[in-house]
Each structure stands twice: as C-alpha cells, then as structure tokens.
Design a protein around this motif. Structure first.
Motif, short mmCIF file in Angstrom:
data_model
loop_
_atom_site.label_atom_id
_atom_site.label_comp_id
_atom_site.label_asym_id
_atom_site.label_seq_id
_atom_site.Cartn_x
_atom_site.Cartn_y
_atom_site.Cartn_z
N VAL A 226 0.84 -1.28 0.02
CA VAL A 226 0.14 -0.12 -0.09
C VAL A 226 0.76 1.27 -0.09
CG1 VAL A 226 -1.50 1.39 1.47
CG2 VAL A 226 -2.18 -1.01 1.12
N LEU A 227 2.01 1.20 0.73
CA LEU A 227 2.78 2.39 0.77
C LEU A 227 3.51 2.76 -0.52
CD1 LEU A 227 4.33 2.20 4.40
CD2 LEU A 227 2.78 3.85 3.74
N ILE A 228 3.94 1.45 -1.08
CA ILE A 228 4.56 1.63 -2.42
C ILE A 228 3.66 2.10 -3.22
CG2 ILE A 228 5.85 0.57 -4.16
CD1 ILE A 228 6.93 -1.53 -2.06
N CYS A 229 2.47 1.62 -3.52
CA CYS A 229 1.40 1.89 -4.42
C CYS A 229 1.15 3.78 -4.09
CB CYS A 229 0.07 1.35 -4.23
SG CYS A 229 -1.13 1.79 -5.24
N LEU A 231 2.78 6.07 -2.63
CA LEU A 231 4.30 6.78 -3.07
C LEU A 231 4.51 7.06 -4.36
CD1 LEU A 231 6.17 5.51 0.26
CD2 LEU A 231 5.42 7.95 -0.27
N THR A 232 4.58 6.01 -5.02
CA THR A 232 4.77 6.09 -6.44
C THR A 232 3.71 6.93 -7.15
OG1 THR A 232 3.79 3.82 -6.80
CG2 THR A 232 6.07 3.91 -6.85
N TYR A 233 2.19 6.71 -6.76
CA TYR A 233 1.42 7.67 -7.47
C TYR A 233 1.32 9.05 -7.04
CZ TYR A 233 -1.07 4.21 -10.37
OH TYR A 233 -1.57 3.41 -11.29
N ALA A 234 1.98 9.28 -5.56
CA ALA A 234 2.32 10.58 -5.18
C ALA A 234 3.09 11.36 -6.13
CB ALA A 234 2.88 10.69 -3.82
N ALA A 356 -4.62 5.09 -0.55
CA ALA A 356 -3.33 5.65 -0.75
C ALA A 356 -2.78 6.16 -1.90
CB ALA A 356 -2.32 4.39 -0.21
N ARG A 357 -3.32 5.48 -3.10
CA ARG A 357 -3.16 6.17 -4.03
C ARG A 357 -3.35 7.29 -4.33
NH1 ARG A 357 -5.60 2.08 -7.54
NH2 ARG A 357 -3.75 0.83 -7.42
N PHE A 358 -4.80 7.81 -3.99
CA PHE A 358 -5.36 8.96 -4.33
C PHE A 358 -5.27 10.03 -3.18
CE2 PHE A 358 -7.86 6.53 -7.35
CZ PHE A 358 -7.50 7.06 -8.31
#
Length: 432
Positions: A226-229, A231-234, A356-358
């Motif tokens: 979830v964190l990787i998803c 942060l990359t989408y951030a 997390a993504r949005f």
C-alpha cells in the motif's frame, strides 16, 4: 483472517463482457482528473482564482477518490458490488453537472470533492470484483489490464480535452464527463451482475469493519504494498498537477501541444503497465516492483536535475515519460501482492489501496505549486522524495515478506524473488 488456497473457491468462469466492463470502470479516476488539465490555466483566469486555489480542484478530486474508496470498499463487502456501483455512478453524473455550473472556485472545489467521492465507487468495485472472479496468474494479468486501460483513459482524457477546448470552455468539459457517467450507468445497469454471493459477504457493521482494517494493517506485506502504491502515485500526481503549468508556461507549449506530450507519456504508461503485469506473472512480482521503483527514481532525478540546472525541454519530456512508465510497471505487482491473501476482504483491501493511491496524490499535488506554478524544482523535489520513500518501503516491508499462497506453494526463494508458477486462466477472457 487470511485464507489459504484450499479455503478459496475454484476460479470462476469469466465472460468477455464482464471483464471488459470491469476494466471500463477504471476510467473514473484518470478521466475525472485528466480531461480538464489542458484548460486548467484558462479555468484559473475565468474564475479569477490563484494558481494554488485552482490546483486544489485536482486535490479535492484526489481526496474524494481516496475517502470514497474507504467508504465504498467495506460497503461492497457487506452489501455486494452491484447496488453501491449503480448508486456511485448516478452520484458521479450529478456531481459532474454541478462542476460545470459552479460560479466560484470554492464551489468548484466542493463539487470536485463530491465528484471524487462518487467516482471512487467504480474504481474500488472494479478491483474488488476482479478479486471475486480471478486468482493466481489470472489475477495478476487482470490488474495489468487495469493499468493499461487506466493509461488509455489518461491518453484519451487530455487529448480529447485539448481538442474540445477548441469548441467549448472548461464548463463544457465537465458536461462531457457527466455524459460519460450516463453511458457507464446505462452499461452497468444492463450488464453488471452481482459478483459477490450473499454467503461470502461480511457482517457485523462498523465494529466488524474496524476489525477488518486492523487485520489488513497488521500485515507487513499489505502495508508495504500500500505504501509503495501510494508513494509512486504521489510522484505521478505531482506530475499531473505541475506539468500543465511547466510545459505551457515555462516551455511555451500550446494546450494541444501539451495534450500530445501528455498523451505520449500516457502511451508509455499503457505499454509499461502491460509489460509490468506480464513480468510480474512470468518472472517475479517483487523483482518487477523493484524495476518500477528504479525507473520512477530515474525519471524523478531527471526532473530534479532540470530544476537545478535549467535543462532543455527534451530532458523534461523524457524524465516525465520514465517516471510515468515506472509507476505503471510497479502498479500490477503492488496490487496483486496487497490483495492476494484477502479474497474475503477484497473490497476493504482495495479501498485501502485506492485511498493510499489518491490520498498521497492529493497531498503531493499542491506541494508542486509552492515554489511557483511554472518552476520545475519543486516537482523534482516532491517526486524524488516520494520515490525514495517507496524504495525504503520495498526494502523494509516487501522484499522478504511472503504471501500465504506463496508460502504454501513454496514459490519464494530465500532472496524473496518469486519463481514462475502455473496458474489457470479463466475461460472467456483472451490472454494479452
């Protein structure tokens, strides 16, 4: 409670119509955010708003997409997928019309928040319903296809928005979004059947929902994915927020030129999303995820170097392309790793992933404008920081942690690299 492969129902037959509809539901996010980006500077002038205030129209939509998934996911686990989906699309149509007729920037920001809340339903249910009907390698392929169709929508959004800008203003673009919602509502009403049987739904109300969230958040692999998803989408959403001002203001591209450049990057997102899904299935989920993070890091460092040394337009375009493509490579493995062990909580797990993504994207988007709307350096700093944190999460939480299915099947070696496994493909869905 995590389920083992023996506890799970056999893979169901999936028809082409259902598979296609699930993928189309993913257009809510990219279409809602991307269609009006070419006219965002014109919207800012028309409403007499500051640049930072106009960027909050993007942030409000992102926040709505994040919070809405946290609401829709648990509700879909409890009441099924069909009813929340139809309600969400209906609300999306109304909210898009409200955006079109907003008299002030404050009203538009509020309407965009509601639009995001409603649009979140389609995204989370597409992921959850996919988990209802797929497993194993077929599940990874499905999430790869979701990434591809999201990239396709991202291509269509700014390109169509740039062309529509020749005939209408930003209000007309929001009416176009309302029309898209009407089409999806009709299609979903006619073709979307319930994918979550009554006997597999959760119960217990808010107390059980709280226990479900605690179960998910106590899983290191789930939290890391979830964190990787997020942060990359951030990093990706920082690009979405800042690139229109940088490319049109600093480098002098027209709205049509910006839409073409954005479309090229989105094409890369599509292609590399497909490649990421195939690589995660056939080679290694964690290895593919690492490749995506490295690509994103390269793109973000290019943007940072541009901000520091005032590099030329081609460097910016290549950096944005690599950043977007790296995010796409990482998306299928992060989604499959996060949801693999939770078929009974697919809606809730999908909602946390989408939040997390949005949500992270909603935080990063306005930060890009703090150093000036047309400055590249803030974009470079935000993207580098986001991807660096994603790399830390991968090393600390994901690389050596296994899913329950991997542990039982013996598919993970001591280095944490997933060996190829033979999975069943549900009948009725062509293999890409």
């Amino acid at each position: 409670m995590q389920s083992t492969p023996s506890d799970r129902p056999a893979t169901r037959r999936v028809g082409l119509v259902l598979a296609t509809l699930l993928m189309l539901l993913t257009v809510f996010g990219p279409i809602s955010m991307d269609l009006y980006l070419p006219v965002l500077p014109a919207l800012t002038d028309d409403l007499g708003a500051a640049t930072s205030a106009a960027q909050f129209t993007l942030t409000a939509c992102l926040v709505g997409l994040a919070v809405g998934q946290l609401i829709a996911g648990p509700l879909s686990d409890r009441f099924g997928r069909r009813l929340p989906l139809l309600a969400g699309i209906s609300a999306y149509v109304v909210a898009s019309a409200l955006c079109a007729f907003s008299p002030t920037i404050e009203t538009l920001v509020l309407a965009r928040l509601v639009q995001g809340l409603a649009g979140a339903v389609g995204i989370v249910i597409a992921q959850a319903a996919g988990r209802d009907v797929y497993e194993g390698g077929a599940l990874i392929r499905f999430y790869g296809r979701l990434t591809v169709i999201g990239g396709f929508a991202a291509i269509v959004g700014p390109v169509v928005g740039g062309q529509l800008a020749n005939f209408t203003d930003w209000r007309g673009l929001f009416l176009f979004l309302a029309a898209i919602g009407v089409v999806l509502l009709v299609v979903a009403f006619a073709l979307f059947g319930e994918t979550l049987p009554v006997e597999q739904r959760t119960g217990g109300g808010l107390r059980q929902t709280g226990r479900d969230f605690r179960t998910l958040l106590s899983d290191r692999l789930f939290v890391g994915s979830v964190l990787i998803c997020g942060l990359t989408y951030a990093a990706l959403f920082a690009y979405l927020s800042g690139a229109t001002y940088i490319l049109q203001g600093t480098y002098g591209l027209s709205p049509q030129g910006y839409s073409i450049a954005f479309g090229a990057n989105s094409l890369g997102f599509m292609v590399f999303g497909w490649l990421g899904g195939r690589a995660a299935e056939r080679w290694s989920e964690r290895g593919t995820l690492a490749v995506g993070i490295v690509m994103s890091a390269g793109g973000s460092l290019g943007l940072l170097a541009t901000g520091l040394f005032d590099l030329a337009l081609p460097v910016v375009l290549v950096s944005l392309f690599v950043l977007a493509s790296g995010t796409a490579v990482a998306a299928p493995p992060t989604t499959s790793l996060a949801l693999a062990d939770y078929p009974e909580l697919a809606g809730t797990a999908s909602s946390v992933l989408g939040m997390a993504r949005f949500g992270f994207g909603g935080i990063s988007a306005p930060l890009v404008g703090l150093g000036g709307a047309e400055a590249v350096l803030p974009l470079g700093i935000v993207t580098v920081a986001s991807v660096t944190l994603a790399a830390v999460a991968h090393v600390a939480l994901v690389r050596r942690t296994t899913t329950a299915s991997e542990h039982n099947a013996g598919h993970v070696d001591p280095t944490g690299v997933l060996a190829p496994a033979v999975e069943r493909e549900p009948a009725g869905l062509p293999v890409c």
